[in-house]
Write a protein that holds these residues in place. Sequence first.
Motif, PDB file in Angstrom:
ATOM      1  N   PRO A  43       1.918 -25.021 -28.355  1.00  8.23           N
ATOM      2  CA  PRO A  43       1.198 -26.287 -28.202  1.00  8.23           C
ATOM      3  C   PRO A  43       0.682 -26.517 -26.786  1.00  8.23           C
ATOM      4  O   PRO A  43      -0.344 -27.186 -26.601  1.00  8.23           O
ATOM      5  CB  PRO A  43       2.236 -27.341 -28.598  1.00  8.23           C
ATOM      6  N   VAL A  44       1.388 -25.979 -25.786  1.00  7.90           N
ATOM      7  CA  VAL A  44       0.894 -26.111 -24.411  1.00  7.90           C
ATOM      8  C   VAL A  44      -0.401 -25.325 -24.247  1.00  7.90           C
ATOM      9  O   VAL A  44      -1.374 -25.809 -23.656  1.00  7.90           O
ATOM     10  CB  VAL A  44       1.963 -25.640 -23.414  1.00  7.90           C
ATOM     11  N   LEU A  45      -0.431 -24.109 -24.770  1.00  5.55           N
ATOM     12  CA  LEU A  45      -1.656 -23.303 -24.720  1.00  5.55           C
ATOM     13  C   LEU A  45      -2.799 -23.957 -25.480  1.00  5.55           C
ATOM     14  O   LEU A  45      -3.966 -23.860 -25.089  1.00  5.55           O
ATOM     15  CB  LEU A  45      -1.383 -21.911 -25.289  1.00  5.55           C
ATOM     16  N   ALA A  46      -2.472 -24.635 -26.572  1.00  2.82           N
ATOM     17  CA  ALA A  46      -3.513 -25.258 -27.390  1.00  2.82           C
ATOM     18  C   ALA A  46      -4.302 -26.313 -26.618  1.00  2.82           C
ATOM     19  O   ALA A  46      -5.472 -26.578 -26.930  1.00  2.82           O
ATOM     20  CB  ALA A  46      -2.897 -25.881 -28.635  1.00  2.82           C
ATOM     21  N   ILE A  47      -3.688 -26.900 -25.600  1.00  2.00           N
ATOM     22  CA  ILE A  47      -4.395 -27.873 -24.769  1.00  2.00           C
ATOM     23  C   ILE A  47      -5.607 -27.225 -24.102  1.00  2.00           C
ATOM     24  O   ILE A  47      -6.599 -27.894 -23.794  1.00  2.00           O
ATOM     25  CB  ILE A  47      -3.436 -28.466 -23.715  1.00  2.00           C
ATOM     26  N   GLY A  75      -7.591 -28.784 -19.713  1.00  2.00           N
ATOM     27  CA  GLY A  75      -7.511 -27.542 -20.464  1.00  2.00           C
ATOM     28  C   GLY A  75      -7.035 -26.380 -19.611  1.00  2.00           C
ATOM     29  O   GLY A  75      -6.203 -25.576 -20.040  1.00  2.00           O
ATOM     30  N   LEU A  76      -7.554 -26.275 -18.380  1.00  2.00           N
ATOM     31  CA  LEU A  76      -7.115 -25.201 -17.485  1.00  2.00           C
ATOM     32  C   LEU A  76      -5.637 -25.330 -17.138  1.00  2.00           C
ATOM     33  O   LEU A  76      -4.918 -24.333 -17.054  1.00  2.00           O
ATOM     34  CB  LEU A  76      -7.959 -25.216 -16.208  1.00  2.00           C
ATOM     35  N   CYS A  85      -0.054 -23.424 -17.559  1.00  2.00           N
ATOM     36  CA  CYS A  85       1.361 -23.685 -17.865  1.00  2.00           C
ATOM     37  C   CYS A  85       1.812 -22.924 -19.106  1.00  2.00           C
ATOM     38  O   CYS A  85       2.913 -22.356 -19.135  1.00  2.00           O
ATOM     39  CB  CYS A  85       1.583 -25.183 -18.062  1.00  2.00           C
ATOM     40  N   GLY A  86       0.975 -22.911 -20.135  1.00  2.00           N
ATOM     41  CA  GLY A  86       1.346 -22.228 -21.369  1.00  2.00           C
ATOM     42  C   GLY A  86       1.468 -20.728 -21.196  1.00  2.00           C
ATOM     43  O   GLY A  86       2.413 -20.102 -21.701  1.00  2.00           O
TER      44      GLY A  86
END
Length: 403
Positions: free
Chosen positions: A283-287, A295-296, A301-302
Amino acid sequence: MALILLLALACGVAVGNVYFPQVVSPSVAADLDVAPEVAAQVVTATQFGYAAGIVLLVPLGDRIPHRRLIVSLLVLTGLGLLAAGSAPTLGPLLAAGVFVGVTTVVAPIIGPMAAGLVSEDRRGMISGMLLSGALGGMLLSRALGGTLAQWLGWRAPYLVAAALVLIVALFLLRALPTTTPPSAQRYPALLAEPLRLLRTEPELRRSCLYQATVFAGFSAVWTGVTLLLTGPAYGLGASAVGVLALVNAATMLCTPIAGRQVDRRGPDTVNLVCLIAVIASSPVLAIGGLGGTLGLAGLACGSLLLDIAMQSGMVANQVRIYGLRPEARSRLSTAYMACAYVGGAAGSWLGTGAYGQAGWPGVCALVALLATLALACHLMAVYGRRLRLVDILVNEGDSRGRP
């Protein structure tokens, strides 16, 4: 210690050859006039070649003196990189990518060799240093490869990598000690041994499953993030992918910590935490699909969380398998690394397909699905072991209570 540092550098240079194609594929697409999804096949070709090299060449670490084997493979890798950098069309580039992947397998040969050069109480530390070197190569190759591709074209990373590989080969030719191979088996028997070990060692099978699924998700992310950052959502160059990869350099500091935790708490506990962390990274990457600064930040973080979880899990898995059969470490490494990189190559392919069908959210969902599968298998294995232990204790208690 100087030799170990040189070996860590060699691991980084060799492993980097598998990963920098991930960030140069957009430049390949533009220069050779092919679709980005088609150019991304260079990544898959190199990773499938790497998996084949692990199966076909790494077992020779138990049969051929290490200096001769490692230096020869590095020279062949340098020649393959030169061929890739001068490829006129996509076809020869794919063929050269497969060849480079096959021959750049010195890291899983160096690991078992280094374990035999030091005392048992230093093997964890040495393994952590070698893994940190490989991780550094993985990250820096993306950063430097993306920058070189953007400013000098996609051929420049291949030519620079060729020069680095050949220089390292020259240093190792002079520095590596003479070693005696532990096995006199013929080549066909060496090739068959990893399959036998997979069949007879359940702990090896578990380690292979965990690493294959997590590495598949990892490869899917880095294949998809290149398409995301260079696509309409961000419109950035290939160097942006390299900068994102540099954020994850902090992972290099985590492998020694993970090794100490494995020593204290065991591989199963560390694997459990790592698999949960991989799921949490999704879910962190999905941001990242939102674009912009937010988004960056999500991508940074993801991907950092995913990197830490994957590398820490690798430490746990390697500690587990090297303790199974000390006399067959190269063949155990062959089985383990082959499964891992087949998973990685499959992940690149699945990630490209997921991105084409569902965009970036599809890639993130794929990561969560793969890690959930591994987590379910892990919980079943641990729970089953505890049940068997309870049965043994109960049976022993019954037998002691009998007159």
